[in-house]
Scaffold this active site. Structure first.
Site, PDB file in Angstrom:
ATOM      1  N   SER A  69      22.851 -20.299  -7.992  1.00  0.00           N
ATOM      2  CA  SER A  69      23.029 -18.731  -7.645  1.00  0.00           C
ATOM      3  C   SER A  69      23.872 -18.289  -8.821  1.00  0.00           C
ATOM      4  CB  SER A  69      23.464 -18.289  -6.383  1.00  0.00           C
ATOM      5  OG  SER A  69      24.981 -19.011  -6.372  1.00  0.00           O
ATOM      6  N   ASP A  91      24.535 -25.849   2.548  1.00  0.00           N
ATOM      7  CA  ASP A  91      25.491 -26.460   2.086  1.00  0.00           C
ATOM      8  C   ASP A  91      25.372 -28.030   1.820  1.00  0.00           C
ATOM      9  OD1 ASP A  91      27.892 -27.800   2.166  1.00  0.00           O
ATOM     10  OD2 ASP A  91      29.047 -26.360   3.492  1.00  0.00           O
ATOM     11  N   TYR A 135      38.509 -34.110  -9.067  1.00  0.00           N
ATOM     12  CA  TYR A 135      37.326 -33.870  -9.635  1.00  0.00           C
ATOM     13  C   TYR A 135      36.771 -34.840 -10.493  1.00  0.00           C
ATOM     14  CZ  TYR A 135      33.982 -30.826 -12.445  1.00  0.00           C
ATOM     15  OH  TYR A 135      33.287 -30.739 -13.281  1.00  0.00           O
ATOM     16  N   ALA A 184      37.329 -37.975 -10.629  1.00  0.00           N
ATOM     17  CA  ALA A 184      36.821 -39.432  -9.960  1.00  0.00           C
ATOM     18  C   ALA A 184      35.518 -38.963  -9.517  1.00  0.00           C
ATOM     19  CB  ALA A 184      37.754 -39.467  -8.803  1.00  0.00           C
TER      20      ALA A 184
HETATM   21  P1  NAP Z   1      30.260 -22.172 -10.388  1.00  0.00           P
HETATM   22  O1  NAP Z   1      30.010 -20.937 -11.354  1.00  0.00           O
HETATM   23  O2  NAP Z   1      31.567 -22.121  -9.411  1.00  0.00           O
HETATM   24  O3  NAP Z   1      29.009 -22.127  -9.360  1.00  0.00           O
HETATM   25  C1  NAP Z   1      29.006 -23.180  -8.374  1.00  0.00           C
HETATM   26  C2  NAP Z   1      27.634 -23.179  -7.573  1.00  0.00           C
HETATM   27  O4  NAP Z   1      27.661 -23.923  -6.586  1.00  0.00           O
HETATM   28  C3  NAP Z   1      27.485 -21.770  -6.847  1.00  0.00           C
HETATM   29  O5  NAP Z   1      26.232 -21.461  -6.925  1.00  0.00           O
HETATM   30  C4  NAP Z   1      27.976 -21.948  -5.469  1.00  0.00           C
HETATM   31  O6  NAP Z   1      27.508 -21.183  -4.236  1.00  0.00           O
HETATM   32  C5  NAP Z   1      27.565 -23.513  -5.521  1.00  0.00           C
HETATM   33  N1  NAP Z   1      28.170 -24.263  -4.163  1.00  0.00           N
HETATM   34  C6  NAP Z   1      29.483 -24.655  -4.470  1.00  0.00           C
HETATM   35  N2  NAP Z   1      29.914 -25.402  -3.340  1.00  0.00           N
HETATM   36  C7  NAP Z   1      28.590 -25.610  -2.602  1.00  0.00           C
HETATM   37  C8  NAP Z   1      28.417 -26.223  -1.358  1.00  0.00           C
HETATM   38  N3  NAP Z   1      28.972 -27.156  -0.581  1.00  0.00           N
HETATM   39  N4  NAP Z   1      26.908 -25.996  -0.889  1.00  0.00           N
HETATM   40  C9  NAP Z   1      26.082 -25.555  -1.768  1.00  0.00           C
HETATM   41  N5  NAP Z   1      26.311 -24.902  -2.972  1.00  0.00           N
HETATM   42  C10 NAP Z   1      27.550 -25.084  -3.252  1.00  0.00           C
HETATM   43  O7  NAP Z   1      30.219 -23.770 -10.946  1.00  0.00           O
HETATM   44  P2  NAP Z   1      29.601 -24.026 -12.375  1.00  0.00           P
HETATM   45  O8  NAP Z   1      30.915 -23.840 -13.302  1.00  0.00           O
HETATM   46  O9  NAP Z   1      28.545 -23.616 -12.938  1.00  0.00           O
HETATM   47  O10 NAP Z   1      29.602 -25.689 -12.025  1.00  0.00           O
HETATM   48  C11 NAP Z   1      28.313 -26.097 -11.823  1.00  0.00           C
HETATM   49  C12 NAP Z   1      28.411 -27.648 -12.156  1.00  0.00           C
HETATM   50  O11 NAP Z   1      28.669 -27.753 -13.520  1.00  0.00           O
HETATM   51  C13 NAP Z   1      29.375 -28.365 -11.260  1.00  0.00           C
HETATM   52  O12 NAP Z   1      28.874 -29.651 -10.647  1.00  0.00           O
HETATM   53  C14 NAP Z   1      30.598 -28.796 -12.192  1.00  0.00           C
HETATM   54  O13 NAP Z   1      31.183 -29.873 -12.041  1.00  0.00           O
HETATM   55  C15 NAP Z   1      29.874 -28.858 -13.420  1.00  0.00           C
HETATM   56  N6  NAP Z   1      30.498 -28.519 -14.737  1.00  0.00           N
HETATM   57  C16 NAP Z   1      30.906 -27.287 -15.233  1.00  0.00           C
HETATM   58  C17 NAP Z   1      31.631 -26.978 -16.250  1.00  0.00           C
HETATM   59  C18 NAP Z   1      32.001 -25.688 -16.700  1.00  0.00           C
HETATM   60  O14 NAP Z   1      32.411 -25.689 -17.788  1.00  0.00           O
HETATM   61  N7  NAP Z   1      31.815 -24.670 -15.755  1.00  0.00           N
HETATM   62  C19 NAP Z   1      31.752 -27.875 -16.997  1.00  0.00           C
HETATM   63  C20 NAP Z   1      31.456 -29.269 -16.803  1.00  0.00           C
HETATM   64  C21 NAP Z   1      30.786 -29.384 -15.521  1.00  0.00           C
HETATM   65  P3  NAP Z   1      28.075 -20.735  -3.067  1.00  0.00           P
HETATM   66  O15 NAP Z   1      29.566 -20.613  -3.603  1.00  0.00           O
HETATM   67  O16 NAP Z   1      27.338 -19.703  -2.652  1.00  0.00           O
HETATM   68  O17 NAP Z   1      27.934 -21.937  -2.324  1.00  0.00           O
END
Ligand code: NAP
Length: 259
Positions: free
Chosen positions: A16, A64, A157, A159
């Site tokens: 999303s 979820d 995180y 880990a």
């Molecule tokens: P984000 O903008 O916070 O988005 C997280 C997404 O995951 C949202 O769609 C959220 O929607 C959903 N979500 C969270 N908990 C959930 C659950 N229990 N069940 C279903 N959906 C869930 O995060 P992001 O920064 O894009 O990160 C996405 C991935 O990239 C993660 O695995 C993160 O570790 C990885 N990552 C991010 C970065 C970065 O720079 N942003 C860097 C390295 C790795 P709802 O809250 O509506 O459920």
């Protein structure tokens, strides 16, 4: 040029917003049938509607990833709507920042349940259908944090992000007999909505520590995921692609200053 994704069915957990939305958009623009998953149906459906408005095929689904029941409903609904599951992008994750001295067992369990168990549950629920695909693909969103680097406040995180790779390395062996590949993308610092909230100065200071001098876009991660899910990547499994603008490479701050 990659073989067309037209007609292929892809689930993107956490689709999303943020990186997941970038991944989902890249697949939608490539002709795939996309399921955008988050816990909130309004947000998942709003993102799916954005893709449909641009001619894509997409639907939102509330689930979820910490719930096996939810993951089973997601897999069943995808098959009902799109006829099967070809690609799972296990992307949803959380990254609350708490240093070890303040970190509680409950904090640890919450992050672990979401990022690590959630990856396992989404794979497990989709597996019966991925086995039926002639080109089953699993792409996990890990991170540089954990597998390669560290950052204060993210021990739990980190880990989970390293743990995802341990899971991947056994999953790829177990699932090879079904022709399913399992790979991971490791993002560096990516410009997401959450990061924008921290202000331009914070983003600029992060960009300064990256050889390419800019943050990554969510589509940068989407393109890597698309490649790993392509027909052309059929012989790649159990591998990682770091997408970080060279962030992990300077061996000291001086290495950047002298460039
Ligand atoms: P984000 O903008 O916070 O988005 C997280 C997404 O995951 C949202 O769609 C959220 O929607 C959903 N979500 C969270 N908990 C959930 C659950 N229990 N069940 C279903 N959906 C869930 O995060 P992001 O920064 O894009 O990160 C996405 C991935 O990239 C993660 O695995 C993160 O570790 C990885 N990552 C991010 C970065 C970065 O720079 N942003 C860097 C390295 C790795 P709802 O809250 O509506 O459920």
């Amino acid at each position: 040029m990659l073989t067309s994704f037209a007609g292929r069915s892809v689930i993107v957990t956490g689709g999303s917003k943020g990186i997941g939305k970038g991944i989902a958009r890249v697949f939608a623009n490539s002709g795939a049938k996309v399921v955008v998953v988050s816990r909130h149906i309004a947000e998942a459906e709003a993102t799916a509607e954005e893709f449909r408005a641009k001619g894509g095929t997409a639907m939102g689904f509330a689930a979820d990833i910490t719930s096996m029941g939810d993951m089973q409903m997601l897999a069943d609904a995808t098959v009902k709507a799109y006829g099967g599951i070809d690609i799972l992008c296990a992307n949803a994750g959380i990254f609350p920042q708490t240093k070890i001295e303040e970190l509680s067992p409950e904090d640890w369990a919450f992050v672990s349940d979401t990022n690590l168990k959630g990856t396992f549950l989404s794979v497990k629920a989709c597996l019966p259908y991925l086995k039926k695909s002639d080109q089953g693909r699993i792409v996990i969103t890990s991170s540089i944090t954990g597998p390669v680097t560290g950052f204060p406040g993210w021990s739990h995180y980190a880990a989970t992000k390293a743990g995802q790779l341990g899971f991947m390395r056994t999953a790829c062996i177990e699932l090879a007999k079904y022709g399913i590949t399992v790979n991971a993308v490791l993002p560096g610092n990516i410009a997401t909505e959450g990061l924008a909230d921290l202000g331009p100065e914070y983003a600029q200071s992060m960009a300064n520590s990256i050889p390419l001098k800019k943050l990554g876009t969510v589509e940068d991660i989407g393109y890597a995921a698309l490649f790993l899910a392509s027909k052309e990547a059929a012989y790649i499994t159990g591998q990682t692609i770091i997408v970080d603008g060279g962030q992990i490479l300077p061996e000291s701050m001086d290495a950047l200053a002298q460039a």
